[in-house]
Design a protein around this motif. Structure first.
Motif, short mmCIF file in Angstrom:
data_model
loop_
_atom_site.label_atom_id
_atom_site.label_comp_id
_atom_site.label_asym_id
_atom_site.label_seq_id
_atom_site.Cartn_x
_atom_site.Cartn_y
_atom_site.Cartn_z
N LEU A 1 -3.94 3.17 -6.26
CA LEU A 1 -4.55 3.43 -4.95
C LEU A 1 -5.70 2.45 -4.71
N HIS A 2 -5.69 1.80 -3.55
CA HIS A 2 -6.72 0.81 -3.25
C HIS A 2 -8.11 1.42 -3.14
N ASP A 3 -8.21 2.58 -2.53
CA ASP A 3 -9.52 3.14 -2.21
C ASP A 3 -10.00 4.18 -3.20
N ALA A 4 -9.26 4.37 -4.29
CA ALA A 4 -9.70 5.33 -5.31
C ALA A 4 -10.90 4.77 -6.05
N HIS B 1 -0.01 8.99 -0.66
CA HIS B 1 -1.16 9.81 -1.02
C HIS B 1 -1.85 10.37 0.22
N SER B 2 -1.89 9.59 1.29
CA SER B 2 -2.58 10.02 2.51
C SER B 2 -1.90 11.22 3.17
N ARG C 1 0.82 -1.22 0.00
CA ARG C 1 0.00 0.00 0.00
C ARG C 1 0.86 1.27 0.00
N SER D 1 1.08 6.14 -10.41
CA SER D 1 0.78 5.51 -9.11
C SER D 1 -0.60 5.87 -8.59
N LYS D 2 -1.22 6.93 -9.13
CA LYS D 2 -2.60 7.24 -8.74
C LYS D 2 -3.55 6.12 -9.16
N SER E 1 -9.29 2.49 -9.99
CA SER E 1 -8.01 1.90 -9.58
C SER E 1 -7.73 0.63 -10.35
N ASP F 1 -0.89 4.37 -1.42
CA ASP F 1 -1.90 4.88 -0.48
C ASP F 1 -1.24 5.64 0.67
#
Length: 357
Positions: free
Chosen positions: A109-112, A46-47, A40, A105-106, A115, A43
């Protein structure tokens, strides 16, 4: 003159050697990217909203013993920076390297909402990699790579393996979300004139859910094998129906198929399309196919990817293939769709409309 020619030949051979090394270790890039997705890392960066240090990344990686091998991590990051998956810049005090995300890499992201992370995990899973070792056997012996590796085809493997079924459906769902957004954007006006539509092989219904949200007047049906429908969540405006597209397809104004026909050989595609023909009105019905249109000599963003996915079809299906425009035209005409239209969209695939008249 002679010396120059020798030098050019020597350079050409050296360049050829370098290209072989690069292709030989192409799997390393994919494995490094998979490890970043599993850890991750996109992520985590990104966070934070801005580039962060290796120690910050390491501190947020979930580890069973609380220890992270930063030597391993920094070397993975070095390659992925080289491949433009991440950026690297020196901190203001010059003491450390800060890593940031990129437009590549965007997509990891798991929660995008959009993805490709589940697809990365599925395609690089040991179960999916095993058939690749059988390609040369397929050339020499014929047969199906997946059956050589696992003793059965991919659909039976999924039906009998709930863990793989979930991995596969998650991957198909993520690609459906990406593609359907491009399809809706490019095909919106045409959707407005459709009263009912069946998504054949629609998985757990992601594509039809998006269509139902954008065009609530359309009666949307998600149609797939019973073991797939059994795991499908409830979507507003979408009915789930289990069945077999080789037997019959629910009736509708239009049939939608995304990345379905490329799984099958020409004869099977004609069978499926003939069942589509039976399910739609004789004068106004149509099929909306979302597939790669191969351009072997093309230079577009996805031209080379299409050729790679064509080999995925050898590894993972029982006769599937990617097709050129001429090959799509031939299949459609054999199935009773004499007229077709291709619409390019901002995605790997294109829209191929097939008309009865």
């Amino acid at each position: 003159m002679g010396e120059s020619v020798v030098t050019e030949k020597a350079y050409a051979m050296l360049k050829g050697q370098a290209e072989i090394w690069e292709i030989l270790f192409g799997f390393v890039e994919s494995m490094a990217m998979k490890s970043a997705v599993e850890l991750r890392i996109p992520d985590i960066i990104h966070s934070h909203g801005s580039p962060i240090s290796l120690s910050q990344i390491a501190s947020e990686i979930d580890s069973p013993n609380g220890e992270i091998d930063t030597n391993c991590l920094v070397r993975i990051m070095r390659l992925l920076v080289r491949k433009k998956i991440f950026t690297a810049q020196t901190s203001s005090n010059g003491a450390e390297t800060l890593y940031g995300i990129t437009s590549s890499s965007k997509w990891l992201l798991h929660d995008a909402e959009l993805s490709l992370a589940p697809m990365v995990l599925m395609q690089n899973h040991p179960w999916q990699l095993a058939p690749w070792h059988c390609l040369s056997r397929c050339v020499k012996e014929g047969g199906v790579a997946y059956e050589k590796a696992h003793g059965c085809g991919i659909w039976d493997f999924a039906a009998n393996n709930p863990e793989f079924n979930k991995i596969f459906n998650d991957a198909m769902t993520c690609t459906a979300k990406i593609t359907i957004e491009a399809v809706i954007g490019a095909y919106g006006d045409s959707f407005g004139r459709i009263g009912s539509m069946v998504d054949v092989g629609g998985g757990i219904g992601c594509a039809m859910a998006a269509v139902a949200r954008a065009f609530p007047h359309i009666k949307c049906v998600n149609f797939d094998l019973p073991h797939v429908i059994a795991t499908a969540p409830v979507h507003d405006g979408v009915s789930h129906v289990g069945g077999d597209m080789f037997v019959s397809i629910p009736k509708a104004d239009a049939i939608f198929m995304k990345w379905i026909l490329h799984d099958w050989n020409d004869e099977d595609c004609v069978k499926i399309l003939k069942n589509c023909r039976k399910a739609i009105p004789e004068k106004t019905g149509k099929v909306i196919i979302v597939e790669v249109v191969l351009e072997p000599q093309g230079s577009g963003l996805f031209a080379e990817t299409g050729l790679m996915i064509d080999l995925v079809m050898i590894a993972h299906t029982t006769g599937g293939r990617e097709r050129t425009e001429l090959e799509w035209k031939t299949i459609l005409q054999k199935a009773g769709f004499p007229r077709y239209n291709i619409i390019k969209i901002p995605a790997l695939q294109s829209i191929i409309e097939g008309f009865l008249q």
